[in-house]
Design a protein around this motif. Sequence first.
Motif, mmCIF file in Angstrom:
data_model
loop_
_atom_site.group_PDB
_atom_site.id
_atom_site.type_symbol
_atom_site.label_atom_id
_atom_site.label_comp_id
_atom_site.label_asym_id
_atom_site.label_seq_id
_atom_site.Cartn_x
_atom_site.Cartn_y
_atom_site.Cartn_z
ATOM 1 N N PHE A 180 0.679 -1.242 -0.063
ATOM 2 C CA PHE A 180 -0.028 -0.079 -0.148
ATOM 3 C C PHE A 180 0.855 1.256 -0.149
ATOM 4 O O PHE A 180 0.486 2.427 -0.564
ATOM 5 N N THR A 181 1.961 1.218 0.488
ATOM 6 C CA THR A 181 3.137 2.311 0.614
ATOM 7 C C THR A 181 4.160 2.218 -0.425
ATOM 8 O O THR A 181 4.880 3.096 -0.791
ATOM 9 N N MET A 182 4.240 1.183 -1.161
ATOM 10 C CA MET A 182 4.963 0.945 -2.213
ATOM 11 C C MET A 182 5.184 2.044 -3.409
ATOM 12 O O MET A 182 6.283 2.565 -3.684
ATOM 13 N N SER A 183 4.031 2.289 -3.680
ATOM 14 C CA SER A 183 3.867 3.250 -4.684
ATOM 15 C C SER A 183 4.577 4.634 -4.390
ATOM 16 O O SER A 183 5.413 5.047 -5.285
ATOM 17 N N SER A 184 4.156 4.966 -3.326
ATOM 18 C CA SER A 184 4.562 6.320 -3.013
ATOM 19 C C SER A 184 6.065 6.307 -2.610
ATOM 20 O O SER A 184 6.703 7.233 -2.808
ATOM 21 N N THR A 185 6.819 5.153 -2.243
ATOM 22 C CA THR A 185 7.870 5.247 -1.842
ATOM 23 C C THR A 185 8.981 5.006 -3.140
ATOM 24 O O THR A 185 9.742 5.579 -3.207
ATOM 25 N N VAL A 186 8.460 4.346 -4.069
ATOM 26 C CA VAL A 186 8.926 4.495 -5.474
ATOM 27 C C VAL A 186 9.004 5.587 -6.048
ATOM 28 O O VAL A 186 10.055 6.082 -6.543
ATOM 29 N N LYS A 187 7.952 6.310 -6.076
ATOM 30 C CA LYS A 187 7.769 7.825 -6.705
ATOM 31 C C LYS A 187 9.011 8.542 -5.940
ATOM 32 O O LYS A 187 9.610 9.450 -6.472
ATOM 33 N N GLU A 188 8.953 8.588 -4.445
ATOM 34 C CA GLU A 188 9.974 9.453 -3.827
ATOM 35 C C GLU A 188 11.310 9.079 -4.090
ATOM 36 O O GLU A 188 12.301 10.117 -4.302
ATOM 37 N N ILE A 189 11.736 7.882 -4.122
ATOM 38 C CA ILE A 189 13.135 7.448 -4.358
ATOM 39 C C ILE A 189 13.476 7.496 -6.010
ATOM 40 O O ILE A 189 14.665 8.218 -6.177
ATOM 41 N N PHE A 190 12.679 7.539 -6.938
ATOM 42 C CA PHE A 190 12.762 7.731 -8.256
ATOM 43 C C PHE A 190 13.269 9.141 -8.337
ATOM 44 O O PHE A 190 13.848 9.533 -9.058
ATOM 45 N N LYS A 191 12.511 10.008 -7.837
ATOM 46 C CA LYS A 191 12.549 11.658 -7.891
ATOM 47 C C LYS A 191 13.767 12.085 -7.300
ATOM 48 O O LYS A 191 14.512 12.650 -7.983
ATOM 49 N N GLU A 192 14.233 11.207 -6.239
ATOM 50 C CA GLU A 192 15.718 11.686 -5.770
ATOM 51 C C GLU A 192 16.684 11.169 -6.647
ATOM 52 O O GLU A 192 17.551 12.072 -6.874
ATOM 53 N N ARG A 193 16.613 10.024 -7.338
ATOM 54 C CA ARG A 193 17.678 9.450 -8.172
ATOM 55 C C ARG A 193 17.629 10.393 -9.539
ATOM 56 O O ARG A 193 18.965 10.713 -10.080
ATOM 57 N N ILE A 194 16.456 10.626 -9.961
ATOM 58 C CA ILE A 194 16.421 11.574 -11.092
ATOM 59 C C ILE A 194 17.036 12.786 -11.046
ATOM 60 O O ILE A 194 18.087 13.249 -11.814
ATOM 61 N N ALA A 195 17.128 13.465 -9.867
ATOM 62 C CA ALA A 195 17.562 14.801 -9.454
ATOM 63 C C ALA A 195 19.009 14.838 -9.409
ATOM 64 O O ALA A 195 19.795 15.663 -9.776
ATOM 65 N N GLN A 196 19.559 13.479 -9.146
ATOM 66 C CA GLN A 196 21.081 13.141 -8.953
ATOM 67 C C GLN A 196 21.553 13.057 -10.274
ATOM 68 O O GLN A 196 23.017 13.296 -10.490
ATOM 69 N N LEU A 197 20.945 12.895 -11.220
ATOM 70 C CA LEU A 197 21.497 12.567 -12.907
ATOM 71 C C LEU A 197 21.717 13.719 -13.268
ATOM 72 O O LEU A 197 20.973 14.805 -13.301
ATOM 73 N N SER A 198 22.765 13.737 -14.281
ATOM 74 C CA SER A 198 23.231 15.037 -14.900
ATOM 75 C C SER A 198 23.092 14.722 -16.395
ATOM 76 O O SER A 198 23.138 13.667 -16.994
ATOM 77 N N ASP A 199 22.541 16.019 -17.064
ATOM 78 C CA ASP A 199 22.444 15.771 -18.622
ATOM 79 C C ASP A 199 23.607 15.568 -19.377
ATOM 80 O O ASP A 199 23.630 14.902 -20.588
#
Length: 231
Positions: free
Chosen positions: A88-107
């Motif tokens: 029930f919480t996995m969806s929000s957890t995935v979104k949060e982690i995904f957002k953090e990882r994307i922010a760390q990526l450089s173009d």
Amino acid sequence: MYQSMSAVHSAVFSLKACQADLATGMDIVTSVALDLMEDQDGARNSGVSEMEALMIECAKLDREIDCFVDTVQRATAEVTAEQQEALFTMSSTVKEIFKERIAQLSDTDLQSHQKIIAFKENIKRSHNQASQESRNMEELDEDLAVTQTQVIFTCPLTQEDMINPVKNKKCNHHYEEKPIKLLIATRHNQNKKCRCPVVGCGNKDVKESDLIPDHVLKRQILDHKRQSSST
């Protein structure tokens, strides 16, 4: 629990299938860019730049899918049969982690994408090939110009430098005036048509009325003789 995990795995599989289609699309974009290079004689143009920008966007999407799939797989690996409430919480957890990882990526990391590297190598190779072909054509044109000059100065009948050149209005070939008129008269007396003596010419009926004096060429021949004599 089983049905929920199956849905997750099915979604991940679909994303991977999208990546395969994305890779095919990037190959097509590269092919189009190469076609544009050929159409523009290897020149860098706006069309190729647009294709490169599209490749960057595709690489960015491919990278984001990679990141999302990895995040989902890690999250689901931590969920056991006894932890059904975690779904029930996995969806929000995935979104949060995904957002953090994307922010760390450089173009700038996109430049190391396999398809981007292949794209640039292909464009560079095409440009270098076009440049080499252009140089070869320039050299060929120079050689041809020299050859054409020699042919123009030389009468195809006598194989000697012309003195009074005449030009055929139909096929634009040149001859020494007296020999070509003599040939036309001879063929006429034989009830035959006079064919242009230049090898490969399709003009099969050279008439005296087709011939006009070429005073410009005559001056060029005289200048050429003077230069040859001075050297």
